[in-house]
Design a protein around this motif. Structure first.
Motif, short mmCIF file in Angstrom:
data_model
loop_
_atom_site.label_atom_id
_atom_site.label_comp_id
_atom_site.label_asym_id
_atom_site.label_seq_id
_atom_site.Cartn_x
_atom_site.Cartn_y
_atom_site.Cartn_z
N LEU A 108 80.67 -49.97 -88.33
CA LEU A 108 81.45 -49.10 -87.45
C LEU A 108 80.43 -48.20 -86.78
CD1 LEU A 108 84.15 -47.98 -86.41
CD2 LEU A 108 84.18 -46.44 -88.39
N GLY A 109 79.95 -48.63 -85.62
CA GLY A 109 78.80 -47.96 -85.04
C GLY A 109 77.62 -48.11 -85.99
N GLU A 110 77.04 -46.96 -86.37
CA GLU A 110 75.93 -46.98 -87.32
C GLU A 110 76.41 -46.80 -88.77
OE1 GLU A 110 72.08 -45.18 -85.31
OE2 GLU A 110 73.82 -43.87 -84.91
N TRP A 111 77.68 -46.61 -88.97
CA TRP A 111 78.22 -46.54 -90.33
C TRP A 111 78.38 -47.95 -90.89
CZ3 TRP A 111 82.78 -42.51 -90.79
CH2 TRP A 111 82.31 -41.24 -90.42
N GLU A 112 78.34 -48.06 -92.21
CA GLU A 112 78.60 -49.33 -92.87
C GLU A 112 79.79 -49.18 -93.80
OE1 GLU A 112 76.53 -52.85 -95.59
OE2 GLU A 112 75.58 -50.87 -95.46
N LEU A 113 80.80 -50.00 -93.59
CA LEU A 113 81.97 -50.05 -94.47
C LEU A 113 81.72 -51.14 -95.49
CD1 LEU A 113 82.89 -48.70 -91.78
CD2 LEU A 113 85.14 -49.69 -92.17
N ARG A 114 81.85 -50.78 -96.78
CA ARG A 114 81.47 -51.70 -97.86
C ARG A 114 82.63 -51.90 -98.82
NH1 ARG A 114 76.33 -48.25 -99.83
NH2 ARG A 114 78.03 -46.74 -99.99
N GLY A 130 74.14 -42.00 -89.37
CA GLY A 130 74.16 -42.09 -87.92
C GLY A 130 75.53 -41.87 -87.31
N ASP A 131 75.73 -42.45 -86.14
CA ASP A 131 76.92 -42.22 -85.31
C ASP A 131 77.91 -43.38 -85.48
OD1 ASP A 131 78.77 -41.74 -83.32
OD2 ASP A 131 77.30 -41.49 -81.72
N PRO A 132 79.17 -43.10 -85.80
CA PRO A 132 80.14 -44.19 -85.94
C PRO A 132 80.61 -44.76 -84.60
CG PRO A 132 81.23 -42.09 -86.27
CD PRO A 132 79.76 -41.79 -86.14
N GLY A 133 80.21 -44.12 -83.51
CA GLY A 133 80.62 -44.63 -82.19
C GLY A 133 81.99 -44.17 -81.76
N LEU A 134 82.63 -43.31 -82.58
CA LEU A 134 83.95 -42.76 -82.28
C LEU A 134 83.95 -41.30 -82.69
CD1 LEU A 134 86.27 -45.51 -83.86
CD2 LEU A 134 85.97 -45.08 -81.42
N PRO A 135 84.86 -40.49 -82.12
CA PRO A 135 85.05 -39.15 -82.68
C PRO A 135 85.41 -39.26 -84.15
CG PRO A 135 86.17 -39.36 -80.57
CD PRO A 135 85.71 -40.74 -80.94
N LEU A 136 85.10 -38.23 -84.93
CA LEU A 136 85.24 -38.31 -86.38
C LEU A 136 86.66 -38.69 -86.80
CD1 LEU A 136 84.03 -38.04 -89.18
CD2 LEU A 136 84.50 -35.58 -89.08
N ASP A 137 87.68 -38.07 -86.21
CA ASP A 137 89.05 -38.40 -86.61
C ASP A 137 89.37 -39.86 -86.38
OD1 ASP A 137 89.86 -35.89 -87.59
OD2 ASP A 137 90.28 -35.15 -85.57
N GLY A 138 88.91 -40.39 -85.25
CA GLY A 138 89.14 -41.81 -84.98
C GLY A 138 88.40 -42.70 -85.95
N ALA A 139 87.16 -42.33 -86.29
CA ALA A 139 86.39 -43.12 -87.23
C ALA A 139 87.04 -43.13 -88.61
CB ALA A 139 84.97 -42.57 -87.32
N ALA A 171 81.70 -30.85 -95.05
CA ALA A 171 82.62 -29.78 -94.69
C ALA A 171 83.77 -30.31 -93.83
CB ALA A 171 81.87 -28.68 -93.95
N GLU A 172 83.45 -31.21 -92.90
CA GLU A 172 84.51 -31.77 -92.04
C GLU A 172 85.48 -32.63 -92.85
OE1 GLU A 172 85.16 -31.02 -89.03
OE2 GLU A 172 83.39 -29.78 -88.67
#
Length: 336
Positions: A108-114, A130-139, A171-172
């Protein structure tokens, strides 16, 4: 603390410093005649509605009333370790991830879902580098759907306490109702001193490339099936160690993954009736010698904060904490 030219303490941080490492002093008991002060050092993760939140190295969030601040300043990142290998958080995060691979993953962008059918949080959580490629709420919506489709709770693995770690993301997540369930630490050290432990020189350790039934019988994790075997066997160069016991089950076991200059230790377990006899040291020394033969020079392992016995053992071998890591569980999906 920051002191002005006139000799007075001053608060020299503002909401614009969110994300920076700060040191603050506050009145711990506002309103008393004899003032008492409390100092807090960590990452400033928010400053809203008169409340300052600082996340310490351990991941603990400290809420401070703005009105109680008497001094504050931005401070440099935590000093690097003075002994042992130098390592960035990002390097260690990738090394740790390669040593415990899921059976299924997706970017998911630079995130890895495992995912690995629920066997350990490490193999069933998001690694958010890194960056998931989406705003945080969307990610996070994508994350919850992805795990929900697999019948699994949504977890995000974060880290605190080193340069480049994820205090702001922690925190988010907390603001959005994600709950921290588990905290542990990654410790690092030089590999050669582990291999040179004199009390381990007698040997008696059997090394293998696969975890056989006897090794798994000593392993304490529940639900060890085919998926678990795949996770345990994952990694660039995996070794399993066993110390034969009186019966079919080993007296002690361990696992090591060699990955370039790094050797990662895990699953070091000893028969409860044979603890305090140095068997854990014997296992780690044998694995360390094999890792040295493969070119490794540095070592890492993961230990929970309340495992005092293991922490004492590893500290005696020259290991020390590098950063803390946490697993945040997502809020349950609404049924309405």
């Amino acid at each position: 603390m920051e002191i002005s030219a006139a000799g007075r303490l001053e608060v020299r941080i503002t909401a614009a410093d969110v994300g920076k490492r700060v040191s603050v002093r506050r009145l711990s008991e506002p309103g008393v005649t004899e003032a008492k002060f409390t100092d807090t050092v960590g990452v400033l993760t928010s400053w809203d509605n008169g409340v300052v939140v600082i996340t310490r190295k351990s991941g603990e969030s400290v809420r401070i009333a703005e009105s109680s601040l008497v001094a504050g300043k931005v401070v440099p990142a935590a000093p690097a370790r003075r002994r042992g290998p130098a390592a960035s958080y990002e390097e260690l995060a990738h090394v740790c991830a390669r040593a415990w691979r899921p059976v299924e993953s997706e970017r998911l962008g630079e995130w890895e879902l495992r995912a690995a059918s629920g066997f350990t949080r490490r193999a069933n959580s998001v690694l958010p580098l890194g960056d998931p490629g989406l705003p945080l709420d969307g990610a996070l919506d994508v994350v919850r759907r992805w795990y929900g489709d697999r019948g699994l709770p949504a977890y995000v693995q974060t880290a605190t306490g080193a340069e480049g770690t994820q205090e702001l993301l922690c925190a988010e997540l907390e603001r959005r109702g994600w709950v921290r369930e588990v905290t542990a630490e990654v410790w690092i050290g030089a590999l050669a001193p582990v291999a040179d432990r004199t009390e381990a020189a007698a040997g008696g350790v059997v090394l293998a490339r696969e975890a056989d039934g006897a090794w798994l019988a000593r392993y304490q994790r529940k639900g060890v099936g085919e998926v678990a075997r795949k996770v345990l066997g994952s990694g660039p160069s995996v070794w399993f160690a066993s110390v034969p016991g009186e019966g079919a089950v080993p007296a002690a076991i361990g696992r090591c993954v060699v990955d370039g200059r790094w050797a990662g230790f895990a699953a070091v377990e000893v028969d409860p009736e044979q603890r305090r006899r140095g068997l854990a040291t014997v296992v780690m020394a044998a694995l360390a010698r094999r890792a040295l033969e493969e070119g490794a020079s540095a070592a890492w392992l993961q230990v929970e904060a309340d495992n005092t016995g293991a922490r004492a053992l590893y500290a005696g071998m020259g290991f020390g904490p590098h950063h803390a890591y946490h697993h945040y569980r997502g809020p349950e999906a609404s049924t309405t």
